[in-house]
Design an enzyme around this catalytic site. Structure first.
Site, mmCIF file in Angstrom:
data_model
loop_
_atom_site.group_PDB
_atom_site.id
_atom_site.type_symbol
_atom_site.label_atom_id
_atom_site.label_comp_id
_atom_site.label_asym_id
_atom_site.label_seq_id
_atom_site.Cartn_x
_atom_site.Cartn_y
_atom_site.Cartn_z
ATOM 1 N N LYS A 86 0.818 -1.221 0.000
ATOM 2 C CA LYS A 86 0.000 0.000 0.000
ATOM 3 C C LYS A 86 0.847 1.264 0.000
ATOM 4 C CE LYS A 86 -4.384 -1.716 1.530
ATOM 5 N NZ LYS A 86 -5.585 -1.553 2.320
ATOM 6 N N LYS A 95 -5.003 -9.172 -6.557
ATOM 7 C CA LYS A 95 -6.205 -9.355 -5.744
ATOM 8 C C LYS A 95 -7.320 -8.402 -6.197
ATOM 9 C CE LYS A 95 -6.669 -7.452 -1.628
ATOM 10 N NZ LYS A 95 -7.042 -7.105 -0.248
ATOM 11 N N LYS A 147 -11.200 -2.993 -3.685
ATOM 12 C CA LYS A 147 -12.127 -1.868 -3.878
ATOM 13 C C LYS A 147 -11.404 -0.609 -4.310
ATOM 14 C CE LYS A 147 -13.436 -2.336 0.845
ATOM 15 N NZ LYS A 147 -12.231 -2.492 1.673
HETATM 16 N N1 AQP Z 1 -9.990 -10.177 -3.185
HETATM 17 C C1 AQP Z 1 -10.300 -10.687 -2.006
HETATM 18 N N2 AQP Z 1 -10.548 -11.998 -1.861
HETATM 19 C C2 AQP Z 1 -10.893 -12.527 -0.661
HETATM 20 N N3 AQP Z 1 -11.019 -11.776 0.454
HETATM 21 C C3 AQP Z 1 -10.789 -10.463 0.349
HETATM 22 N N4 AQP Z 1 -10.820 -9.457 1.241
HETATM 23 C C4 AQP Z 1 -10.534 -8.296 0.634
HETATM 24 N N5 AQP Z 1 -10.289 -8.504 -0.659
HETATM 25 C C5 AQP Z 1 -10.427 -9.841 -0.862
HETATM 26 C C6 AQP Z 1 -11.156 -9.648 2.640
HETATM 27 O O1 AQP Z 1 -12.111 -8.662 2.995
HETATM 28 C C7 AQP Z 1 -11.886 -8.292 4.349
HETATM 29 C C8 AQP Z 1 -11.858 -6.820 4.471
HETATM 30 O O2 AQP Z 1 -10.799 -6.262 3.774
HETATM 31 P P1 AQP Z 1 -10.489 -4.740 4.017
HETATM 32 O O3 AQP Z 1 -11.528 -3.891 3.445
HETATM 33 O O4 AQP Z 1 -10.205 -4.492 5.429
HETATM 34 O O5 AQP Z 1 -9.131 -4.493 3.315
HETATM 35 P P2 AQP Z 1 -8.450 -5.118 2.106
HETATM 36 O O6 AQP Z 1 -8.111 -6.549 2.361
HETATM 37 O O7 AQP Z 1 -7.290 -4.224 1.801
HETATM 38 O O8 AQP Z 1 -9.609 -5.039 1.013
HETATM 39 P P3 AQP Z 1 -9.602 -4.241 -0.304
HETATM 40 O O9 AQP Z 1 -10.902 -4.453 -0.993
HETATM 41 O O10 AQP Z 1 -8.367 -4.586 -1.091
HETATM 42 O O11 AQP Z 1 -9.553 -2.753 0.221
HETATM 43 P P4 AQP Z 1 -8.580 -1.606 -0.191
HETATM 44 O O12 AQP Z 1 -8.645 -1.545 -1.687
HETATM 45 O O13 AQP Z 1 -9.088 -0.357 0.468
HETATM 46 O O14 AQP Z 1 -7.210 -1.983 0.283
HETATM 47 C C9 AQP Z 1 -10.600 -8.961 4.817
HETATM 48 O O15 AQP Z 1 -10.946 -10.123 5.552
HETATM 49 C C10 AQP Z 1 -9.953 -9.358 3.529
HETATM 50 O O16 AQP Z 1 -9.141 -10.507 3.686
#
Ligand code: AQP
Length: 340
Positions: A119, A202, A205
């Site tokens: 990040k 991955k 969002k």
């Molecule tokens: N692609 C994914 N596949 C499976 N699980 C996922 N999670 C996120 N993306 C995937 C799971 O969702 C939960 C919450 O995640 P988060 O919002 O705290 O942060 P993140 O993992 O960083 O999710 P994003 O969507 O990638 O957010 P941004 O883009 O803001 O960094 C966690 O349990 C995660 O494992």
């Protein structure tokens, strides 16, 4: 190993850093609902807004995304009568325990965190201090409830290990058996949903490409368009799991199908092995639309009355503080803080 018996309690959270994706739903929320309904645990689920602001969030968007995430939780089956549903900043003990954990965690531990490296990008000097300390706050989120189990996607495995390291060091340094060694729950066919445009990345969002993800608010046409355009290879689907090796995009679509249909990957391949993507993708579209449309419709209905969402969150915060305030008080006593 801890000798203390802790109440079986689940905690997990999602950042309101954008709209919910299919990755969040399959990797996290769907498991949250299962664990709530198993009835074997107390369950606490959280919009982690303090985590979200470790990278810049427009204030209006943050408030909107927090309420929309709450709507997404409820629409997916989190029942505020069965689970405690909260917004992190409304329960101040999370941040208070995080400060204690900032003094327990070591710089070297934090420097090994791959999510920080991903990040922060190349310019780590310009990343916020909060982004670096993120895993200590996450440990506090979990341990302020003495949570025993945390359902997460595969990407959070390292942070969960760090949570156990922090609990172990705190218990050791202060000579107590106070924080549990929390178990990660990383289960199901879709613990790592990949981008629809690049099978090595991955689904996220915050990915600049909207075509890379399915948003939980996407309508049926948009879902169909994104799945039809999803990157694939020219070969037919194999009949055995081994045949998905080195085919990340094919494996991703099969995993998504399996998770949405509550099937194993083996079962999906038994049904669709030999099919070309021209036939498999429409089947996946039908399945995705039938599972996701009722959720997005319910989210829109809930978002039409945000006052009700705010009431649910206020009540959740009150219930949460019945657990977190005594645990913080005991932590302060252990550390030697005069708390009256
Ligand atoms: N692609 C994914 N596949 C499976 N699980 C996922 N999670 C996120 N993306 C995937 C799971 O969702 C939960 C919450 O995640 P988060 O919002 O705290 O942060 P993140 O993992 O960083 O999710 P994003 O969507 O990638 O957010 P941004 O883009 O803001 O960094 C966690 O349990 C995660 O494992």
């Amino acid at each position: 190993m801890s000798d203390t018996t802790f109440t079986p309690r689940v905690f997990s959270g999602i950042q309101p850093s954008g709209g919910l994706t299919l990755g969040n739903y399959l990797g996290a929320i769907k498991r949250f609902v299962d664990m709530q309904n198993e009835g074997a645990y107390e369950t606490v689920y959280c919009m982690v807004d303090l985590h979200a602001i470790t990278v810049w969030q427009d204030p209006g968007d943050l408030a909107h995304n927090t309420r929309e995430l709450a709507a997404g939780f409820i629409a997916s089956g989190i029942d505020p009568e069965k689970s405690i549903l909260i917004n992190q900043s409304q329960v101040p003990e999370h941040a208070q325990l995080a400060w204690i954990f900032n003094t327990v965690a070591r710089m070297g531990w934090m420097q090994r965190m791959t999510q920080f490296k991903d990040k922060a990008g190349k310019n780590t000097q310009n990343a916020s201090l909060g982004l670096f300390a993120y895993p200590a706050l996450m440990a506090a989120d979990i341990l302020i409830y003495h949570a025993t189990h945390v359902p997460v996607g595969d990407d959070q495995k390292q942070h969960l290990e760090l949570t156990r390291d922090i609990a172990t060091k705190f218990n050791h340094d202060y000579g107590v058996d106070f924080f549990p060694l929390t178990e990660p729950v990383i289960e199901g066919a879709a613990t790592r949903v990949m981008s629809l445009r690049d099978g090595s990345k991955k689904m996220s969002k915050s990915d600049p490409s909207d075509a890379s993800r399915i948003n939980m608010t996407d309508d049926a046409d948009t879902i169909a368009k994104k799945i039809r355009k999803a990157k694939t290879d020219p070969d037919a689907l194999p009949s055995e799991v081994k045949g998905l090796e080195d085919r990340p995009e094919a494996r991703n679509l099969v995993n998504i199908y399996a998770a949405l249909a509550d099937m194993t990957v083996e079962q999906v391949l038994a049904d669709h092995g030999g099919a070309q993507f021209g036939a498999f993708k429409p089947a996946l579209v039908d399945l995705a639309v039938s599972k996701l449309s009722p959720i997005s419709t319910e989210m829109s209905r809930l978002m039409a009355d945000t006052a009700e969402i705010d009431r649910v969150l206020a009540r959740g915060a009150e219930q949460a503080r019945n657990i977190t305030a005594p645990i913080l008080k005991q932590t302060y006593d252990i550390v030697g803080m005069v708390s009256g």
